[in-house]
Design a protein around this motif. Structure first.
Motif, short mmCIF file in Angstrom:
data_model
loop_
_atom_site.label_atom_id
_atom_site.label_comp_id
_atom_site.label_asym_id
_atom_site.label_seq_id
_atom_site.Cartn_x
_atom_site.Cartn_y
_atom_site.Cartn_z
N CYS A 1 0.84 -1.21 0.00
CA CYS A 1 0.00 0.00 0.00
C CYS A 1 0.87 1.26 0.00
N HIS A 2 0.45 2.24 -0.74
CA HIS A 2 1.18 3.50 -0.86
C HIS A 2 0.34 4.67 -0.37
N ILE A 3 1.03 5.69 0.12
CA ILE A 3 0.38 6.99 0.27
C ILE A 3 0.63 7.69 -1.06
N PRO A 4 -0.41 7.92 -1.83
CA PRO A 4 -0.19 8.46 -3.17
C PRO A 4 0.18 9.94 -3.12
N PRO A 5 0.82 10.43 -4.20
CA PRO A 5 1.16 11.86 -4.24
C PRO A 5 -0.09 12.73 -4.35
N GLU A 6 0.13 14.02 -4.27
CA GLU A 6 -1.01 14.94 -4.30
C GLU A 6 -1.79 14.82 -5.59
N GLU A 7 -3.08 14.95 -5.49
CA GLU A 7 -3.96 15.03 -6.66
C GLU A 7 -5.27 15.66 -6.18
N PRO A 8 -6.04 16.24 -7.10
CA PRO A 8 -7.16 17.09 -6.63
C PRO A 8 -8.15 16.40 -5.69
N ALA A 9 -8.67 15.24 -6.08
CA ALA A 9 -9.74 14.65 -5.27
C ALA A 9 -9.22 14.19 -3.92
N LEU A 10 -8.02 13.69 -3.90
CA LEU A 10 -7.45 13.16 -2.67
C LEU A 10 -7.11 14.30 -1.71
N ASP A 11 -6.54 15.36 -2.23
CA ASP A 11 -6.16 16.48 -1.37
C ASP A 11 -7.37 17.09 -0.67
N ALA A 12 -8.48 17.14 -1.40
CA ALA A 12 -9.68 17.72 -0.81
C ALA A 12 -10.15 16.91 0.38
N LYS A 13 -9.79 15.64 0.41
CA LYS A 13 -10.26 14.75 1.47
C LYS A 13 -9.31 14.70 2.66
N VAL A 14 -8.00 14.97 2.43
CA VAL A 14 -7.07 14.84 3.56
C VAL A 14 -7.34 15.99 4.53
N PRO A 15 -7.71 15.67 5.77
CA PRO A 15 -8.02 16.75 6.71
C PRO A 15 -6.89 17.77 6.82
N GLU A 16 -7.28 19.03 7.00
CA GLU A 16 -6.29 20.10 6.93
C GLU A 16 -5.24 20.01 8.03
N ASP A 17 -5.60 19.37 9.16
CA ASP A 17 -4.63 19.25 10.25
C ASP A 17 -3.97 17.86 10.25
N SER A 18 -4.10 17.12 9.14
CA SER A 18 -3.64 15.73 9.13
C SER A 18 -2.12 15.63 9.01
N ASP A 19 -1.57 14.56 9.62
CA ASP A 19 -0.13 14.29 9.49
C ASP A 19 0.21 13.79 8.08
N MET A 20 -0.80 13.62 7.21
CA MET A 20 -0.55 13.06 5.89
C MET A 20 -0.28 14.12 4.84
N ARG A 21 -0.60 15.38 5.16
CA ARG A 21 -0.43 16.44 4.16
C ARG A 21 1.03 16.50 3.71
N GLY A 22 1.23 16.47 2.41
CA GLY A 22 2.58 16.62 1.86
C GLY A 22 3.43 15.36 1.87
N GLN A 23 2.91 14.26 2.42
CA GLN A 23 3.72 13.02 2.46
C GLN A 23 3.27 12.10 1.35
N TRP A 24 4.18 11.38 0.74
CA TRP A 24 3.75 10.29 -0.11
C TRP A 24 4.87 9.27 -0.29
N GLY A 25 4.50 8.08 -0.73
CA GLY A 25 5.47 7.00 -0.92
C GLY A 25 4.93 5.71 -0.32
N ARG A 26 5.73 4.65 -0.42
CA ARG A 26 5.28 3.36 0.11
C ARG A 26 5.12 3.46 1.62
N ARG A 27 4.09 2.87 2.15
CA ARG A 27 3.89 2.92 3.60
C ARG A 27 5.01 2.13 4.29
N PRO A 28 5.41 2.54 5.49
CA PRO A 28 6.50 1.84 6.18
C PRO A 28 6.19 0.34 6.32
#
Ligand code: NVA
Length: 371
Positions: A30-57
């Motif tokens: 499973c990966h955290i995908p890079p930014e894209e419009p629909a996904l970014d709109a869903k990531v909560p603004e205070d989330s630790d996921m903003r700006g991160q992407w790549g294979r999950r640890p």
């Protein structure tokens, strides 16, 4: 005819009849995908996921797989048949003539992609670019069911183009704020436009002859209209939950437990005019219990309301996440037998017990609950 473990049959008309055969997702690759419009709109603004992407640890993948394997094993011990997807390589970029994304998402959660209605399993259009190829994880199973069940209908909704015209640019700003998001949700102004039909399978709940579909970020009105035309023998209802600033996927918002009883997220109440169909037919809509946690686990897209993302095994038995003590207590009071399942460390992979499964077979036929 009753179900037999020796014979493959695809059939499921609702969310609560006795479950016999189910798909449980895998956390592999499973990966955290890079930014894209629909996904970014869903990531909560205070989330630790903003700006991160790549294979999950890897250690988180291993832990999630351990929990998913245990869940599958427990279901098998109870006599269910459990199938698992075959992970594709999610590190491969996805490119079509219309878009490019550097990685994909994963083979979790199956409920987002596969919609089982009667003898049919329908692959949803999806609305994120990183999930465009996700159906491939399930193709080996779809082929097997097709070979083994002469009544199985394998369907795929039209693949969307997912150009920039599919997304409202207003949602692409870094900071929108919950007040503005709630105002937009009230106005039914979501990140997806009406450029083409879009839906995720997890926006649909099955009540026999009636399909209840959430209009929000991941499903637009054209997607709902497409479902209406695709299932001409069903009544397709559009629902909204204006209290949700990130409205994706209905199954941490509205949870049918058995004929006549639905849990509704108390922060995302179904509006009065949309309750009539249920209450007019003596269905009770009760507020769900509070989640046991104040925050989601790390690197998780979902809210704490995965507490109500339960898997109903039959109208008297429900799987509830082990740490969700308030939800379990409420189920007990509602007369359900609770099966505790540890899954919280897999939430980050796309959801809870309902999300991480997809129905293959439930007993029962297509009934009309809202005559
Ligand atoms: N909208 C949901 C998705 C859960 C499956 C949430 O509460 O995060």
């Amino acid at each position: 005819m009753s179900w037999s473990a020796d014979k493959t049959e695809v059939k499921s008309w609702n969310e609560w009849d006795t479950l016999r055969h189910v798909i449980v997702g895998r956390a592999d690759d499973c990966h955290i995908p890079p930014e894209e419009p629909a996904l970014d709109a869903k990531v909560p603004e205070d989330s630790d996921m903003r700006g991160q992407w790549g294979r999950r640890p890897q250690e988180t993948i291993d832990r999630a797989n351990e929990l998913l394997d245990n869940f599958a094993g427990m279901l098998e011990k109870r006599g269910l048949r459990v199938d698992r997807p075959t992970s594709i390589d999610h590190s491969v970029p996805a490119t079509t003539p219309d878009f490019h994304t550097e990685s994909q998402f994963g083979c979790m959660p199956p409920r987002d992609v596969l919609l089982t209605v009667g003898h049919e399993m329908l692959e949803a259009t999806m609305s994120y670019r990183c999930r465009w190829f996700e159906y491939l994880n399930y193709r080996p199973l779809m082929q097997q069911y097709f070979n083994e069940d002469p009544k199985f209908r394998h369907e795929s909704a039209p693949k969307p183009r997912l150009t920039d015209a599919d997304y409202h640019p207003d949602y692409l700003s870094e900071k929108i704020g919950d007040a503005k998001r709630l105002e937009w949700a009230e106005q039914k102004f979501f990140v997806t436009t009406e450029e083409e039909p879009l839906f995720d399978a997890a926006d649909v709940l099955r009540f026999g002859k009636d399909l209840v579909v959430q209009h929000g970020f991941t499903t637009n009105l054209k997607g709902i209209e497409w479902l209406r035309r695709h299932f001409p023998d069903h009544r397709v209802h559009t629902v909204n939950f204006p209290g949700d600033p990130y409205p994706i996927h209905i199954d941490a918002t509205f949870t049918p437990l058995r004929p006549g009883l639905i849990l509704n997220n108390p922060q995302r109440r179904l509006p009065e005019d949309q309750r009539k169909m249920f209450e007019g037919n003596d269905w009770e809509i009760v507020d769900s219990a509070q989640p046991a946690h104040n925050t989601p686990p790390p690197l998780c897209y979902s809210s704490t309301w995965l507490s109500m993302n339960v898997l109903v095994l039959d109208p008297k038995t429900v799987c509830v996440e082990k740490s969700e003590v308030y939800q379990a207590e409420q189920m007990d009071k509602l007369g359900m037998e609770v099966v505790e399942v540890e899954l919280r460390d897999a939430y980050a992979f796309g959801g809870g017990l309902h999300c991480c499964t997809a129905d293959v077979y439930r007993d029962g036929e297509c009934e009309d609950y809202f005559p």
